[in-house]
Each structure stands twice: as C-alpha cells, then as structure tokens.
Design an enzyme around this catalytic site. Structure first.
Site, mmCIF file in Angstrom:
data_model
loop_
_atom_site.group_PDB
_atom_site.id
_atom_site.type_symbol
_atom_site.label_atom_id
_atom_site.label_comp_id
_atom_site.label_asym_id
_atom_site.label_seq_id
_atom_site.Cartn_x
_atom_site.Cartn_y
_atom_site.Cartn_z
ATOM 1 N N ARG A 1 19.853 -11.876 5.019
ATOM 2 C CA ARG A 1 21.275 -11.734 4.688
ATOM 3 C C ARG A 1 21.806 -13.108 4.306
ATOM 4 O O ARG A 1 21.289 -14.143 4.736
ATOM 5 C CB ARG A 1 22.073 -11.126 5.830
ATOM 6 C CG ARG A 1 22.272 -12.028 7.009
ATOM 7 C CD ARG A 1 23.310 -11.460 7.987
ATOM 8 N NE ARG A 1 23.674 -12.446 8.980
ATOM 9 C CZ ARG A 1 24.535 -13.442 8.809
ATOM 10 N NH1 ARG A 1 25.143 -13.608 7.655
ATOM 11 N NH2 ARG A 1 24.805 -14.292 9.781
ATOM 12 N N HIS B 1 0.824 -1.209 0.000
ATOM 13 C CA HIS B 1 0.000 0.000 0.000
ATOM 14 C C HIS B 1 0.858 1.260 0.000
ATOM 15 O O HIS B 1 1.883 1.323 0.670
ATOM 16 C CB HIS B 1 -0.904 0.012 1.229
ATOM 17 C CG HIS B 1 -1.949 -1.034 1.189
ATOM 18 N ND1 HIS B 1 -3.158 -0.859 0.556
ATOM 19 C CD2 HIS B 1 -1.981 -2.293 1.694
ATOM 20 C CE1 HIS B 1 -3.887 -1.945 0.681
ATOM 21 N NE2 HIS B 1 -3.194 -2.834 1.357
#
Length: 190
Positions: A171, A103
């Site tokens: 990561r 959004h």
C-alpha cells in the site's frame, strides 16, 4: 558478414546470455540460469551471487531485459514467461523475487506443477526504482520510475512513479507531488 551482430549489439556474455554489456558483472556462484539466451544484460550491470534467472519460454526470444546500470542483489530469483524488464539504474536488493508468471492451480485433481504456468503477464521495474530486501513482485505489474518498494513488501499491482509502498499487500505510504514528499495516512476500516 550477414551473421555478424549489428555494431550496437552487446556481445554474448558469460553463461550464454543473449547480450552482456561492457563492465557488467555476474558474481559466482550462480545457482541456476534457465535459457540464458533469453536474457539481455546492459552495460555496468551488477548481478549478485546465488542468482536464479529464468527465461522460461525459449521460443519467445529475449524475455528478460536488464538495462544499463542496474544493480541486482544476492539471492535474486527472476522468472519470465512473457517479459520482465529491470530499468536503468534500478536497485534490486538482496533476496528479491520477481516473476511475471505463476502456476495454474484450478484443477484439484492434478498436481500443481503439472498444470502449467500463467501466460501473457509482464513486469516492468522503472528506471531508478528501488526494491528493498526481500521484496516480492509478481503478476502483471509496472513499478514506476524512482518508486520505492520497502523491504519484505509484496507487490501484485502497479506502483506509480515517485511513490513508496510497503506491506503485504503493498500500500502507498509516501508520495511525491512534484515539490515535496507526503506521508499517506493508513486507511483503517471505519
């Protein structure tokens, strides 16, 4: 004769999918299907129960592609405004969220739900990739072939092929160099 699908096209599937390949299964109950005509399901696909699958922009045609042999676990939430592709033999575990949109929120005077969705982003999950339980994949993201996204990992950027990512934000924790897997040490601020 002109209104017949080409011989290679999969027949429409349950709930009005654009295509639903042979031997594919959509387990009940289904929570929500938004514009199922915008969803193409290949052959030998397994979609778990309690799925929410949303092809949000009907005028774009097919925006969700689930390729042959993919497995999508229970409680899947998949939303596409532009394009989401789940590759061949990909493994998407339970409670995974995948979306190419989000959004807008920049106008503080308007409720967020009235500000519309972000557009023009794509998600591609590579062939043979594995998304662990509770993984979140959002934005403009490519996850490479045979990559691994650990459980509860939040992916907002690309993941190279044959790489393992973990954490929030994701990561790299392991990488395959063509001969063997290497553990990538964590980077700590100095």
């Amino acid at each position: 004769m002109d209104d017949q699908p080409p011989p290679s096209a999969s027949p429409p599937g349950p709930h009005g999918f654009a295509a639903f390949g042979p031997h594919s299964v959509l387990h009940e109950p289904v929570v929500s299907l938004v514009n199922p005509g915008g969803v193409h399901v290949g052959s030998w696909v397994n979609i778990g129960s309690y799925a929410v699958i949303e092809a949000l922009v009907p005028e774009r045609g097919i925006t969700v592609h689930i390729e042959d042999g993919a497995y999508l676990g229970h409680f899947l939430r998949l939303s596409a405004a532009t394009s989401v592709r789940i590759g061949r033999e990909a493994l998407v575990s339970d409670r995974v969220y995948i979306s190419d949109t989000g959004h807008h929120y920049e106008d503080p005077t308007q409720p967020i739900k009235r500000q519309g969705l972000r557009d023009g982003r794509r998600v591609s999950i590579g062939d043979g990739a594995w998304l662990g339980v509770g993984a979140v994949v959002v934005g403009d993201v490519t996850i490479g072939e045979n990559a691994v996204v650990a459980a509860n990992t939040v992916v907002r950027g690309d993941v190279e092929a044959r790489t393992v990512v973990a954490g929030d934000p994701a990561r790299v924790v392991r990488r395959y160099d063509g001969e063997r897997w290497w553990t990538v040490p964590p980077a700590f601020p100095g």
